[in-house]
Design a protein around this motif. Sequence first.
Motif, mmCIF file in Angstrom:
data_model
loop_
_atom_site.group_PDB
_atom_site.id
_atom_site.type_symbol
_atom_site.label_atom_id
_atom_site.label_comp_id
_atom_site.label_asym_id
_atom_site.label_seq_id
_atom_site.Cartn_x
_atom_site.Cartn_y
_atom_site.Cartn_z
ATOM 1 N N GLY A 38 37.233 41.052 46.194
ATOM 2 C CA GLY A 38 38.294 40.047 46.220
ATOM 3 C C GLY A 38 37.850 38.797 45.502
ATOM 4 N N PRO A 39 38.802 37.904 45.183
ATOM 5 C CA PRO A 39 38.449 36.684 44.453
ATOM 6 C C PRO A 39 37.538 35.783 45.286
ATOM 7 C CG PRO A 39 40.772 36.658 45.127
ATOM 8 C CD PRO A 39 40.235 38.009 45.465
ATOM 9 N N SER A 40 36.782 34.905 44.624
ATOM 10 C CA SER A 40 35.908 34.019 45.385
ATOM 11 C C SER A 40 36.761 33.078 46.225
ATOM 12 C CB SER A 40 34.986 33.243 44.456
ATOM 13 O OG SER A 40 35.705 32.757 43.353
ATOM 14 N N ASP A 175 25.438 40.856 51.229
ATOM 15 C CA ASP A 175 26.280 39.749 50.774
ATOM 16 C C ASP A 175 26.027 39.502 49.287
ATOM 17 O OD1 ASP A 175 27.924 37.600 50.568
ATOM 18 O OD2 ASP A 175 26.743 36.264 51.838
ATOM 19 N N GLU A 176 26.846 40.091 48.448
ATOM 20 C CA GLU A 176 26.697 39.982 46.991
ATOM 21 C C GLU A 176 25.245 40.180 46.559
ATOM 22 O OE1 GLU A 176 28.824 37.023 44.995
ATOM 23 O OE2 GLU A 176 30.315 36.727 46.570
ATOM 24 N N PRO A 177 24.679 41.347 46.846
ATOM 25 C CA PRO A 177 23.223 41.530 46.646
ATOM 26 C C PRO A 177 22.781 41.481 45.188
ATOM 27 C CG PRO A 177 24.279 43.615 47.142
ATOM 28 C CD PRO A 177 25.313 42.563 47.366
ATOM 29 N N THR A 178 23.709 41.624 44.254
ATOM 30 C CA THR A 178 23.279 41.636 42.849
ATOM 31 C C THR A 178 23.818 40.453 42.053
ATOM 32 O OG1 THR A 178 25.165 43.036 42.255
ATOM 33 C CG2 THR A 178 23.120 44.170 42.776
ATOM 34 N N VAL A 205 29.385 46.192 52.071
ATOM 35 C CA VAL A 205 28.846 45.556 50.873
ATOM 36 C C VAL A 205 29.891 44.634 50.247
ATOM 37 C CG1 VAL A 205 27.734 45.968 48.653
ATOM 38 C CG2 VAL A 205 27.548 47.696 50.459
ATOM 39 N N VAL A 206 29.606 43.322 50.283
ATOM 40 C CA VAL A 206 30.441 42.397 49.529
ATOM 41 C C VAL A 206 29.910 42.415 48.111
ATOM 42 C CG1 VAL A 206 31.056 39.971 49.191
ATOM 43 C CG2 VAL A 206 30.942 40.917 51.499
ATOM 44 N N THR A 207 30.751 42.727 47.160
ATOM 45 C CA THR A 207 30.210 42.906 45.810
ATOM 46 C C THR A 207 31.222 42.621 44.718
ATOM 47 O OG1 THR A 207 28.975 44.414 44.399
ATOM 48 C CG2 THR A 207 30.766 45.378 45.666
ATOM 49 N N HIS A 208 30.691 42.333 43.542
ATOM 50 C CA HIS A 208 31.511 42.248 42.340
ATOM 51 C C HIS A 208 31.228 43.429 41.421
ATOM 52 C CE1 HIS A 208 33.061 38.349 43.364
ATOM 53 N NE2 HIS A 208 31.848 37.894 43.568
ATOM 54 N N GLU A 209 30.355 44.349 41.888
ATOM 55 C CA GLU A 209 30.010 45.522 41.092
ATOM 56 C C GLU A 209 31.062 46.598 41.330
ATOM 57 O OE1 GLU A 209 27.546 46.074 38.907
ATOM 58 O OE2 GLU A 209 27.019 43.949 39.125
ATOM 59 N N ASN A 248 46.667 42.375 40.310
ATOM 60 C CA ASN A 248 46.336 41.205 39.511
ATOM 61 C C ASN A 248 44.816 40.989 39.442
ATOM 62 O OD1 ASN A 248 46.890 38.989 37.983
ATOM 63 N ND2 ASN A 248 47.212 37.610 39.731
ATOM 64 N N PHE A 249 44.164 41.085 40.627
ATOM 65 C CA PHE A 249 42.720 40.882 40.694
ATOM 66 C C PHE A 249 41.990 41.945 39.877
ATOM 67 C CE2 PHE A 249 38.687 42.009 42.829
ATOM 68 C CZ PHE A 249 37.982 40.831 42.615
ATOM 69 N N LEU A 250 42.393 43.192 40.082
ATOM 70 C CA LEU A 250 41.693 44.290 39.416
ATOM 71 C C LEU A 250 41.872 44.221 37.898
ATOM 72 C CD1 LEU A 250 42.428 47.133 41.955
ATOM 73 C CD2 LEU A 250 40.211 46.099 41.449
ATOM 74 N N SER A 251 43.030 43.749 37.459
ATOM 75 C CA SER A 251 43.250 43.656 36.016
ATOM 76 C C SER A 251 42.282 42.644 35.391
ATOM 77 C CB SER A 251 44.696 43.255 35.732
ATOM 78 O OG SER A 251 44.882 41.896 36.063
ATOM 79 N N HIS A 252 41.785 41.702 36.204
ATOM 80 C CA HIS A 252 40.848 40.705 35.674
ATOM 81 C C HIS A 252 39.409 41.175 35.694
ATOM 82 C CE1 HIS A 252 44.211 37.816 36.239
ATOM 83 N NE2 HIS A 252 43.665 37.288 35.156
#
Lengths: 254, 296
Positions: A38-40, A175-178, A205-209, A248-252
């Motif tokens: 999800g977005p920050s 929590d965003e481990p990478t 896992v909270v992640t942006h990967e 919308n989020f995924l498209s970004h």
Amino acid sequence: MSAFMVEALDVRKSISNLDILRGVDFTVARGEVVSLIGPSGSGKSTFLRCINHLTKITGGYLSVDGELVGYRREGDKLYELGERETAAKRAEIGMVFQRFNLFAHKTAIENIIEAPVQVKGEKRKAATEHARGLLDKVGLAHKADAYPSELSGGQQQRIAIARALAMRPKLMLFDEPTSALDPELVGEVLEVMRGLVADGMTMIVVTHEMNFARDVCDRVAFMDEGRIVECTTPAELFDSPKTERARNFLSHVL
Amino acid sequence: MSNTKVGAVADERPEPPTAGLTIVPRSGRFRWVPVVIVLFLAAMLTESVLLNPRFEWPLVASYFFSPAILHGLATTVWLTVLCMTLGIALGIVIAVSRMSDIPIVSGFARLYIWFFRGTPILVQLIFWYNLAALFPELGFGIPFTGITFFQANTNHIVTPVTAAILGLALNEGAYMAEIVRAGISSVDDGQNEAARALGMTRLKAMRRIILPQAMRVIIPPTGNETIGMLKMTSLVSVIALSDLLYTAQSIYSRTFETIPLLLVCCCWYLLLTSVLSVIQGRIEAHYGRGIVRAGG
């Protein structure tokens, strides 16, 4: 015994007048791997920290392995538990931070045995042996005596994972481990996490990967504005998101 | 295409210099000037101080190990060690209280620091020494109820020694509190969070994780404070406690050998502060673990 490892019902958190969590409903089964995306500012990290009571919830119900974390229920009231009891609950939940947070004055192996010896009262020798096994597992047996400042970000994070595992947790929170890693170091950390998944560890896992979320996780939860908007299989969420916000989020990010 | 061009440019370059060239440092033509000045000052000092018979160095030497001086020295040393130990312990308690989220606790700690840093130590010492003037009897009981658990004559409890310890330790506690607080704040909050997440209680995280790392910041100013304390103990001569300075004073008030005896004091203080500096260096190296190595 509850069927769920984590059960959240209408979890709320506000700081002064700011609502950070606005009623999170969420469950994680034993052995399940779920990622939170999800977005920050959407409350992912806050929710994760509520699970082991590093952040106190201001409303709702949150249990780990069928037991309330940080509270004792009497009738329809929740009484906050004492330090020791909360600490004992936390000891069963591993946590890995974005900034690693290795103890800077201790070597890799000292970092790993610190909590087993000091919190669980394990014998130093047994804890050291266990720690060597964990170092081997994360591929850093040769760095046992290195201080965190002598290690790369990826190595520090792998030690941090070993440190959490040393407590033999029933649940691991990432929590965003990478997020704080140089791009070329992300792979080695994800590799270790994949290993944990293979071992059957229950993980949030909270992640942006997004690739990790897609390939490894059983379910992906999309959070926005303090709520879980969609929570489903990676294939369904990534390929045919139901809500406009997720689309919308995924498209970004994809 | 661009490859051939780069190659062509490289070909036209002059021969690259070979390794093994000698580096000649900048020749400071006037480097001898400060050297001459320092040597001149040293010669002046030798003639006017070391060779000046009025300093009576032989007399200084004869008093240096005299039993009375050594006795005073012992008092100075144990007073320093005791007051510093109490001051550090008190400082940690006050610092933690100051950072408490209970307003009345942190408020009390602020008040304590405000008062003891804000008034002269000399006044505090004399004040403690004259405590009997305010409270002829000291006791412990519940305020406003008249219930007392014990009671004693103030002059029996507050001797020059206890007045000195009270004055110096309470004052030091205020300064140490600020030093410890600075040290604790210097440790990244993530350290505390990681410790708590591993199941440590607040106290254990403080003792095992935060304080050892705060030490790196705490030690240098604490070394300063210890050296300051060693010299500050000389103030107790005003309440007739026979420390090093007071002993020297009572000797020269009889013999009028004022300067030589003050020199004896100075030499001992210098010697002790030198020892303290060495110890400080050792402790700093110990708590620098994991940090010093970051240089590479």
